[in-house]
Design a protein around this motif. Sequence first.
Motif, PDB file in Angstrom:
ATOM      1  N   ASN A   1      -6.656  11.415  -0.896  1.00  0.00           N
ATOM      2  CA  ASN A   1      -5.942  11.773  -2.130  1.00  0.00           C
ATOM      3  C   ASN A   1      -4.950  10.685  -2.529  1.00  0.00           C
ATOM      4  OD1 ASN A   1      -3.709  12.028  -0.483  1.00  0.00           O
ATOM      5  ND2 ASN A   1      -3.508  14.246  -0.686  1.00  0.00           N
ATOM      6  N   ARG A   2      -5.145   9.490  -2.007  1.00  0.00           N
ATOM      7  CA  ARG A   2      -4.163   8.424  -2.181  1.00  0.00           C
ATOM      8  C   ARG A   2      -3.971   8.029  -3.644  1.00  0.00           C
ATOM      9  NH1 ARG A   2      -9.016   6.252  -0.920  1.00  0.00           N
ATOM     10  NH2 ARG A   2      -9.531   4.112  -1.536  1.00  0.00           N
ATOM     11  N   GLY A   3      -5.025   8.070  -4.436  1.00  0.00           N
ATOM     12  CA  GLY A   3      -4.896   7.712  -5.845  1.00  0.00           C
ATOM     13  C   GLY A   3      -4.047   8.703  -6.610  1.00  0.00           C
ATOM     14  N   ARG A   4      -4.320   9.991  -6.420  1.00  0.00           N
ATOM     15  CA  ARG A   4      -3.542  11.024  -7.117  1.00  0.00           C
ATOM     16  C   ARG A   4      -2.080  10.989  -6.670  1.00  0.00           C
ATOM     17  NH1 ARG A   4      -8.262  13.614  -5.703  1.00  0.00           N
ATOM     18  NH2 ARG A   4      -7.277  14.710  -3.959  1.00  0.00           N
ATOM     19  N   ARG A   5      -1.858  10.777  -5.385  1.00  0.00           N
ATOM     20  CA  ARG A   5      -0.481  10.725  -4.904  1.00  0.00           C
ATOM     21  C   ARG A   5       0.259   9.520  -5.467  1.00  0.00           C
ATOM     22  NH1 ARG A   5       0.268   9.600   0.040  1.00  0.00           N
ATOM     23  NH2 ARG A   5      -1.893   9.391   0.779  1.00  0.00           N
ATOM     24  N   SER A   6      -0.443   8.412  -5.635  1.00  0.00           N
ATOM     25  CA  SER A   6       0.233   7.212  -6.125  1.00  0.00           C
ATOM     26  C   SER A   6       0.772   7.400  -7.545  1.00  0.00           C
ATOM     27  CB  SER A   6      -0.711   6.009  -6.070  1.00  0.00           C
ATOM     28  OG  SER A   6      -1.704   6.073  -7.077  1.00  0.00           O
TER      29      SER A   6
ATOM     30  N   GLU B   1     -11.292   2.971 -11.901  1.00  0.00           N
ATOM     31  CA  GLU B   1     -11.299   3.429 -13.291  1.00  0.00           C
ATOM     32  C   GLU B   1      -9.995   4.114 -13.700  1.00  0.00           C
ATOM     33  OE1 GLU B   1     -14.088   6.595 -14.071  1.00  0.00           O
ATOM     34  OE2 GLU B   1     -13.996   7.308 -11.999  1.00  0.00           O
ATOM     35  N   HIS B   2      -9.248   4.639 -12.726  1.00  0.00           N
ATOM     36  CA  HIS B   2      -7.993   5.311 -13.045  1.00  0.00           C
ATOM     37  C   HIS B   2      -6.794   4.362 -13.056  1.00  0.00           C
ATOM     38  CE1 HIS B   2     -10.002   9.113 -13.011  1.00  0.00           C
ATOM     39  NE2 HIS B   2     -10.303   9.051 -11.722  1.00  0.00           N
ATOM     40  N   THR B   3      -6.999   3.114 -12.655  1.00  0.00           N
ATOM     41  CA  THR B   3      -5.873   2.186 -12.566  1.00  0.00           C
ATOM     42  C   THR B   3      -5.265   1.908 -13.931  1.00  0.00           C
ATOM     43  OG1 THR B   3      -6.802   1.126 -10.595  1.00  0.00           O
ATOM     44  CG2 THR B   3      -5.164  -0.115 -11.831  1.00  0.00           C
ATOM     45  N   LEU B   4      -6.070   1.619 -14.917  1.00  0.00           N
ATOM     46  CA  LEU B   4      -5.536   1.275 -16.237  1.00  0.00           C
ATOM     47  C   LEU B   4      -4.742   2.420 -16.862  1.00  0.00           C
ATOM     48  CD1 LEU B   4      -8.284  -0.932 -17.934  1.00  0.00           C
ATOM     49  CD2 LEU B   4      -6.420  -1.587 -16.429  1.00  0.00           C
TER      50      LEU B   4
ATOM     51  N   ILE C   1       0.868  -1.180   0.000  1.00  0.00           N
ATOM     52  CA  ILE C   1       0.000   0.000   0.000  1.00  0.00           C
ATOM     53  C   ILE C   1       0.899   1.223   0.000  1.00  0.00           C
ATOM     54  CG2 ILE C   1      -1.971   1.129   1.095  1.00  0.00           C
ATOM     55  CD1 ILE C   1      -2.488  -1.575   2.528  1.00  0.00           C
ATOM     56  N   VAL C   2       1.315   1.604  -1.189  1.00  0.00           N
ATOM     57  CA  VAL C   2       2.380   2.594  -1.325  1.00  0.00           C
ATOM     58  C   VAL C   2       1.940   3.978  -0.876  1.00  0.00           C
ATOM     59  CG1 VAL C   2       1.866   3.157  -3.740  1.00  0.00           C
ATOM     60  CG2 VAL C   2       4.206   3.381  -2.885  1.00  0.00           C
ATOM     61  N   ALA C   3       0.662   4.299  -1.019  1.00  0.00           N
ATOM     62  CA  ALA C   3       0.193   5.651  -0.703  1.00  0.00           C
ATOM     63  C   ALA C   3       0.200   5.953   0.793  1.00  0.00           C
ATOM     64  CB  ALA C   3      -1.211   5.868  -1.273  1.00  0.00           C
TER      65      ALA C   3
ATOM     66  N   ARG D   1       9.785  -7.999  -7.803  1.00  0.00           N
ATOM     67  CA  ARG D   1       8.860  -7.084  -8.476  1.00  0.00           C
ATOM     68  C   ARG D   1       8.092  -6.334  -7.392  1.00  0.00           C
ATOM     69  NH1 ARG D   1       4.559 -10.001 -11.431  1.00  0.00           N
ATOM     70  NH2 ARG D   1       4.987 -11.771 -10.064  1.00  0.00           N
ATOM     71  N   LEU D   2       7.850  -5.067  -7.607  1.00  0.00           N
ATOM     72  CA  LEU D   2       7.119  -4.253  -6.640  1.00  0.00           C
ATOM     73  C   LEU D   2       5.681  -4.077  -7.125  1.00  0.00           C
ATOM     74  CD1 LEU D   2       7.070  -2.492  -4.078  1.00  0.00           C
ATOM     75  CD2 LEU D   2       7.817  -0.569  -5.502  1.00  0.00           C
ATOM     76  N   GLY D   3       4.751  -4.741  -6.444  1.00  0.00           N
ATOM     77  CA  GLY D   3       3.331  -4.549  -6.726  1.00  0.00           C
ATOM     78  C   GLY D   3       2.765  -3.536  -5.755  1.00  0.00           C
ATOM     79  N   VAL D   4       2.089  -2.521  -6.266  1.00  0.00           N
ATOM     80  CA  VAL D   4       1.590  -1.443  -5.422  1.00  0.00           C
ATOM     81  C   VAL D   4       0.088  -1.261  -5.608  1.00  0.00           C
ATOM     82  CG1 VAL D   4       3.810  -0.246  -5.460  1.00  0.00           C
ATOM     83  CG2 VAL D   4       2.043   0.377  -7.138  1.00  0.00           C
ATOM     84  N   GLY D   5      -0.536  -0.724  -4.573  1.00  0.00           N
ATOM     85  CA  GLY D   5      -1.949  -0.397  -4.621  1.00  0.00           C
ATOM     86  C   GLY D   5      -2.224   0.792  -3.730  1.00  0.00           C
ATOM     87  N   VAL D   6      -3.449   1.297  -3.791  1.00  0.00           N
ATOM     88  CA  VAL D   6      -3.785   2.510  -3.037  1.00  0.00           C
ATOM     89  C   VAL D   6      -4.452   2.195  -1.707  1.00  0.00           C
ATOM     90  CG1 VAL D   6      -3.964   3.914  -5.113  1.00  0.00           C
ATOM     91  CG2 VAL D   6      -6.007   2.779  -4.231  1.00  0.00           C
ATOM     92  N   GLY D   7      -4.803   0.921  -1.462  1.00  0.00           N
ATOM     93  CA  GLY D   7      -5.396   0.570  -0.183  1.00  0.00           C
ATOM     94  C   GLY D   7      -6.880   0.879  -0.103  1.00  0.00           C
ATOM     95  N   TRP D   8      -7.512   0.342   0.953  1.00  0.00           N
ATOM     96  CA  TRP D   8      -8.952   0.533   1.129  1.00  0.00           C
ATOM     97  C   TRP D   8      -9.324   0.829   2.577  1.00  0.00           C
ATOM     98  CZ3 TRP D   8     -10.114  -2.941   4.800  1.00  0.00           C
ATOM     99  CH2 TRP D   8      -9.352  -4.104   4.884  1.00  0.00           C
ATOM    100  N   ASN D   9      -8.344   0.769   3.476  1.00  0.00           N
ATOM    101  CA  ASN D   9      -8.653   0.839   4.903  1.00  0.00           C
ATOM    102  C   ASN D   9      -8.203   2.173   5.496  1.00  0.00           C
ATOM    103  OD1 ASN D   9      -9.184   0.352   7.573  1.00  0.00           O
ATOM    104  ND2 ASN D   9      -8.103  -1.609   7.672  1.00  0.00           N
TER     105      ASN D   9
END
Length: 299
Positions: free
Chosen positions: A133-138, A186-189, A87-89, A112-120
């Motif tokens: 703002n975790r998505g924009r920061r990521s 929707e912004h992941t791709l 959860i990089v953000a 390999r570094l797999g990253v996500g924005v988290g949900w908690n």
Amino acid sequence: MQLGALVPFTDTGGDPSLVRDFALAVEAMGYDFLEAPDHVVGGNPATNAGTDPRRGIADDMFHDPFVLLGYLAAATTKLTFFTGVLIVAQRQTVLVAKQAACLDVLSGGRFRLGVGVGWNPVEFTALNENFHNRGRRSEEQAQVMQALWSQPYVTFKGRYHTIDDAGINPRPTSGRVPLWFGGHHEHTLPRIAKWGDGWMPNAYPPDQAALDIFAELRRLTEAAGRDPASIGIEVWTSCGQGAEADWRREIEFWKRAGASHICLTTTFGRRHHHRIAGRTIADHLAALKRYRAAVADIL
């Protein structure tokens, strides 16, 4: 395709010798990679059950991925390792870039570094980061990390990060740590198309919806001026339901669809996935052995 497995922490715990022996057994079976989940803190289940029960995960054990995978890299010789997902953000970007670079060097490039924005939101509050703002920061985090991996000194001025002619040492030998994105927002791709090396979806069963979304990722990647063939796709699968013939049909579908990595999870039981019935380390290893024997010739 590469075949990997998810560390079954929630069943087996994190005893050092058990985790090491699990990794060695998975390597001996012929699996290509081992994937580690990430949660820094969890909410108290007694006080969080009335909101979202997933917030109350403090009773579940999660080793820090960088510490765990560094330990396992020293115990193994062939396995590659993957965070699924970090959860990089909720972390400092430059520190993550440094940790990932060190793990890449110490493992001989097996990371390999797999990253996500988290949900908690409980985790973000505890780590003094902004959940909203975790998505924009990521997006900016991806750019910062890739600059630090590829350049000895970086000057960067963004919305969330400022680096004034500074760099990390060591840097990855290749100048890059493969950066994969998880999630289905929707912004992941578009983020993957611009900055990623791969995508890790686990929401899609083997059907037309998966084919359509993979085609959309390839279209966006090409529009971003990159080769769609350079983007990997890792799908999760499970073996808690069905038998060998069913597993083979699913693997054959993912291979035709262009998936590059398959991660077998024996504990994940959401959406179309089904966890195994057993809870012991022997149960998980038996399931992994049976599954690989069923599909190895298709990979």
